[in-house]
Design a protein around this motif. Sequence first.
Motif, mmCIF file in Angstrom:
data_model
loop_
_atom_site.group_PDB
_atom_site.id
_atom_site.type_symbol
_atom_site.label_atom_id
_atom_site.label_comp_id
_atom_site.label_asym_id
_atom_site.label_seq_id
_atom_site.Cartn_x
_atom_site.Cartn_y
_atom_site.Cartn_z
ATOM 1 N N ASP A 91 0.831 -1.203 0.000
ATOM 2 C CA ASP A 91 0.000 0.000 0.000
ATOM 3 C C ASP A 91 0.867 1.255 0.000
ATOM 4 O O ASP A 91 0.526 2.260 -0.630
ATOM 5 C CB ASP A 91 -0.933 -0.014 1.207
ATOM 6 N N PHE A 92 1.976 1.212 0.708
ATOM 7 C CA PHE A 92 2.930 2.316 0.671
ATOM 8 C C PHE A 92 3.476 2.496 -0.744
ATOM 9 O O PHE A 92 3.556 3.619 -1.258
ATOM 10 C CB PHE A 92 4.068 2.053 1.655
ATOM 11 N N ALA A 93 3.871 1.394 -1.387
ATOM 12 C CA ALA A 93 4.435 1.467 -2.734
ATOM 13 C C ALA A 93 3.451 2.082 -3.714
ATOM 14 O O ALA A 93 3.825 2.885 -4.577
ATOM 15 C CB ALA A 93 4.849 0.073 -3.203
ATOM 16 N N ARG A 94 2.182 1.733 -3.574
ATOM 17 C CA ARG A 94 1.177 2.247 -4.517
ATOM 18 C C ARG A 94 0.966 3.740 -4.328
ATOM 19 O O ARG A 94 0.804 4.481 -5.304
ATOM 20 C CB ARG A 94 -0.134 1.480 -4.351
ATOM 21 N N THR A 95 0.983 4.212 -3.079
ATOM 22 C CA THR A 95 0.721 5.632 -2.852
ATOM 23 C C THR A 95 1.985 6.478 -3.008
ATOM 24 O O THR A 95 1.919 7.614 -3.495
ATOM 25 C CB THR A 95 0.147 5.862 -1.441
ATOM 26 N N PHE A 96 3.138 5.928 -2.633
ATOM 27 C CA PHE A 96 4.365 6.715 -2.643
ATOM 28 C C PHE A 96 5.030 6.733 -4.018
ATOM 29 O O PHE A 96 5.545 7.766 -4.451
ATOM 30 C CB PHE A 96 5.344 6.154 -1.604
ATOM 31 N N TYR A 97 5.025 5.584 -4.704
ATOM 32 C CA TYR A 97 5.663 5.492 -6.022
ATOM 33 C C TYR A 97 4.661 5.483 -7.170
ATOM 34 O O TYR A 97 5.017 5.815 -8.296
ATOM 35 C CB TYR A 97 6.514 4.217 -6.116
ATOM 36 N N GLY A 98 3.432 5.086 -6.883
ATOM 37 C CA GLY A 98 2.450 4.898 -7.949
ATOM 38 C C GLY A 98 1.575 6.108 -8.211
ATOM 39 O O GLY A 98 0.585 6.014 -8.937
ATOM 40 N N MET A 99 1.913 7.231 -7.643
ATOM 41 C CA MET A 99 1.138 8.453 -7.872
ATOM 42 C C MET A 99 1.374 8.975 -9.288
ATOM 43 O O MET A 99 2.340 8.627 -9.956
ATOM 44 C CB MET A 99 1.550 9.521 -6.857
ATOM 45 N N ASN A 100 0.449 9.810 -9.750
ATOM 46 C CA ASN A 100 0.615 10.553 -11.008
ATOM 47 C C ASN A 100 0.975 9.640 -12.176
ATOM 48 O O ASN A 100 2.019 9.794 -12.821
ATOM 49 C CB ASN A 100 1.689 11.637 -10.853
ATOM 50 N N ASP A 101 0.116 8.694 -12.456
ATOM 51 C CA ASP A 101 0.345 7.759 -13.551
ATOM 52 C C ASP A 101 0.681 8.513 -14.839
ATOM 53 O O ASP A 101 -0.009 9.446 -15.230
ATOM 54 C CB ASP A 101 -0.901 6.903 -13.766
ATOM 55 N N THR A 139 11.571 13.818 1.091
ATOM 56 C CA THR A 139 12.383 13.987 2.297
ATOM 57 C C THR A 139 12.044 12.874 3.283
ATOM 58 O O THR A 139 11.107 12.087 3.071
ATOM 59 C CB THR A 139 12.104 15.347 2.953
ATOM 60 N N PHE A 140 12.773 12.823 4.393
ATOM 61 C CA PHE A 140 12.473 11.867 5.456
ATOM 62 C C PHE A 140 11.039 12.052 5.940
ATOM 63 O O PHE A 140 10.306 11.074 6.137
ATOM 64 C CB PHE A 140 13.456 12.052 6.614
ATOM 65 N N ASP A 141 10.621 13.292 6.120
ATOM 66 C CA ASP A 141 9.263 13.557 6.601
ATOM 67 C C ASP A 141 8.214 13.068 5.615
ATOM 68 O O ASP A 141 7.126 12.631 6.021
ATOM 69 C CB ASP A 141 9.077 15.052 6.866
ATOM 70 N N ASP A 142 8.507 13.128 4.316
ATOM 71 C CA ASP A 142 7.565 12.618 3.314
ATOM 72 C C ASP A 142 7.392 11.106 3.447
ATOM 73 O O ASP A 142 6.286 10.572 3.296
ATOM 74 C CB ASP A 142 8.051 12.954 1.906
ATOM 75 N N VAL A 143 8.495 10.408 3.720
ATOM 76 C CA VAL A 143 8.428 8.956 3.908
ATOM 77 C C VAL A 143 7.568 8.632 5.125
ATOM 78 O O VAL A 143 6.692 7.752 5.072
ATOM 79 C CB VAL A 143 9.840 8.362 4.065
ATOM 80 N N VAL A 144 7.807 9.336 6.219
ATOM 81 C CA VAL A 144 7.036 9.117 7.447
ATOM 82 C C VAL A 144 5.560 9.400 7.210
ATOM 83 O O VAL A 144 4.679 8.625 7.636
ATOM 84 C CB VAL A 144 7.593 9.997 8.588
ATOM 85 N N ALA A 145 5.253 10.485 6.511
ATOM 86 C CA ALA A 145 3.856 10.837 6.251
ATOM 87 C C ALA A 145 3.170 9.771 5.407
ATOM 88 O O ALA A 145 2.004 9.423 5.648
ATOM 89 C CB ALA A 145 3.782 12.201 5.560
ATOM 90 N N ALA A 146 3.888 9.236 4.420
ATOM 91 C CA ALA A 146 3.292 8.202 3.571
ATOM 92 C C ALA A 146 3.031 6.919 4.358
ATOM 93 O O ALA A 146 2.012 6.244 4.149
ATOM 94 C CB ALA A 146 4.202 7.924 2.379
ATOM 95 N N LEU A 147 3.937 6.563 5.243
ATOM 96 C CA LEU A 147 3.706 5.392 6.093
ATOM 97 C C LEU A 147 2.504 5.613 7.001
ATOM 98 O O LEU A 147 1.673 4.701 7.187
ATOM 99 C CB LEU A 147 4.957 5.089 6.922
ATOM 100 N N ASN A 148 2.391 6.807 7.558
ATOM 101 C CA ASN A 148 1.227 7.105 8.398
ATOM 102 C C ASN A 148 -0.062 7.099 7.596
ATOM 103 O O ASN A 148 -1.138 6.854 8.151
ATOM 104 C CB ASN A 148 1.416 8.450 9.103
ATOM 105 N N GLY A 149 0.045 7.357 6.302
ATOM 106 C CA GLY A 149 -1.130 7.271 5.452
ATOM 107 C C GLY A 149 -1.617 5.847 5.258
ATOM 108 O O GLY A 149 -2.780 5.617 4.911
ATOM 109 N N VAL A 150 -0.721 4.890 5.489
ATOM 110 C CA VAL A 150 -1.100 3.475 5.413
ATOM 111 C C VAL A 150 -1.652 3.012 6.756
ATOM 112 O O VAL A 150 -2.727 2.416 6.839
ATOM 113 C CB VAL A 150 0.110 2.616 4.995
ATOM 114 N N VAL A 151 -0.905 3.305 7.833
ATOM 115 C CA VAL A 151 -1.368 2.981 9.180
ATOM 116 C C VAL A 151 -0.689 3.939 10.158
ATOM 117 O O VAL A 151 0.508 4.188 10.052
ATOM 118 C CB VAL A 151 -1.067 1.510 9.547
ATOM 119 N N GLU A 152 -1.448 4.488 11.074
ATOM 120 C CA GLU A 152 -0.900 5.425 12.044
ATOM 121 C C GLU A 152 0.041 4.698 13.011
ATOM 122 O O GLU A 152 -0.298 3.660 13.576
ATOM 123 C CB GLU A 152 -2.031 6.092 12.835
ATOM 124 N N TYR A 153 1.254 5.285 13.164
ATOM 125 C CA TYR A 153 2.250 4.695 14.055
ATOM 126 C C TYR A 153 3.354 5.738 14.227
ATOM 127 O O TYR A 153 3.440 6.696 13.446
ATOM 128 C CB TYR A 153 2.813 3.402 13.439
#
Length: 645
Positions: free
Chosen positions: A455-465, A474-488
């Motif tokens: 799910d992370f791969a689809r939202t983080f890399y699969g955007m804007n077909d 950035t690091f914060d972008d990675v963290v935000a995308a993970l939180n978009g999959v599940v809060e932690y």
Amino acid sequence: MKRLALSVCLATLVLASTPALAQVDAYAGHPQTPQAIPAVVDQAWPGVVRLEVDATDLNRRIYQVRETIPVEGAGPLTLFFPEWLPGEHGPTGPITQLGGLIFTANGQRVEWVRDTLNPFAFHIEVPAGATEVVATFQHLSPTTESQGRVTMTAEMLNVQWEKMLLYPAGRFHRNITAQATLTLPDGWKFGTALETGTTAGAVTTFKPVPLDVLIDSPLFAGEHFRQIDLDPGGRSPVRLNLVADAEENLAATDEQITILRNLVQQADRLHGARHYDHYDFLVAITDRLGGIGLEHHRSSENSVDPGFFTDWESRLGDRDLLPHEYDHSWDGKYRRPMGQMVPNYNTPMQDSLLWVYEGQNQFWGKVLAARSGLHSRQQALDALALDAATYDNTVGREWRAMQDTTNDPIIQQRRPIGWRAWQRSEDYYVEGQLIWLDADTLIRERTNGRKSLDDFARTFYGMNDGAFDENPYTFDDVVAALNGVVEYDWATFLRTRLDGHGPGAPLDGLERGGYRLVYTDTPSDYQKTLYSEYGRNDFSYSLGFQTSATNQIGGVMWNGLAFQQGLARGMQIIAINGEEASASRLAEAVTAAKGTDRKIELIVKDGTHFRTVTFDYHDGLKYPHLERIEGTPDRLGDLFTPRRR
């Protein structure tokens, strides 16, 4: 690097405080004084840089280059040879392979001066009335491996444009338009992501592209060539371009082609988007051309064993190479760390996020290899066991955090080292893989299997077909995308694993995935096949070293038994318990000593010296495996299962 930086700072201070004296002293009697390197500005360079490469001198492995560079007018001009190369993450441009450099303008020779602080910069003075400067030189491919990576043989070649061009300083690379023309030996065919403009016999002129696209679009050519469609009827072409030492090595079977087509399909199902209009796998099936695995946005450079197709069952070492490099089109090229977004090839890159760029890509490369059928599920588990054991025994973690290894492309540049487990190397690849496995299984656990790192791969890399332009993070972008999959608390999760000191590797993902790392006295079938291919014998987790097919000691475990006996890489085992050395005899000796008071005696050659080494070891052979934890979800099994949509 600190010493280099200090030297540069001191030199800069000297020049700043006494500019006239410094320049006069350095260039006394020289026909011209070098100018300053211009700052980079975001505006177009006039005209089209025309790069003509003649690659027909196969005997001497020499590329002849003629480059025509439009100029803005008379006056100072600085040209760069590319230093910081994409995908290599460091200052590895092989400037020593450039020879015979001569500039002309208006038909007259123009002298050049190399910058004393930046030896990749060449200064010239463009004469009045000139509209272009012509540079002629050679790119000298190494003729042996001791000189560097061989890029030309009698049967094939690998054109990497960044090694055979100069470009104007002071512009973003995307602001410079370039057009390449290539002359190949008669009858040779080629594969590249560049689009052909015109062809006249052995001469091909490609369509003009921005300089960054040219450098991101290498070419493989050869006498023995085959192209295979990996996505028949697909939304955009995906081609497998093969060159080989011999025609018979091109004989991919229908089953093997189906597996590689599965790879394209599984990558689509993982990411849900494509960020290319066409993609070309460039694959050299060779033991003569230099080895390579290098990613590009619309292609990848790969070299595999000559038996990759014809000895399929016994050649496992290259199986995950194509998935790894293909996934980089999404992870590393379309989405790339902000620190990698530099204006040109002579601006230093920052590698701090390589544990995403390469570490997560290592994870997906292994996963896609299993999902496509390049690895069986058991082979995927066995490969993971080897990785887990290696990094669980990387004792260099005591002093050096994994995060710091992202500096190794700059510090070490893949030169050989003697104490791998202590010094550490580019551990962000495989230890990064283990961190992302940990993240995947944690997501699965917290969502009862409803979500995963897919799910992370689809939202983080699969955007804007369909989008091609790089999308930095950035690091914060990675963290935000993970939180978009599940809060932690993903920031703490990542930083703890990146900056921690162990002991042991981050292996929570294994147990959460339903498996534990164990050691038995028999290697897995995967390890047997792989190490036979590599000519490697593994006694790492018993006596503390590996050996080659000639009984030479390879890696030695820091503080292991062999280390304590004073053994080091490069020494050679001559005898075992009074008999001629061999890997099988050493294994027999270790087995015979298990549970007894027998000792294992080796005669070791160290240069011209011989000595006897005695091991008081009685725990038998040890090889890593993953053991299923009964009653737990088989999350690793699901991870390696092909996706149906």
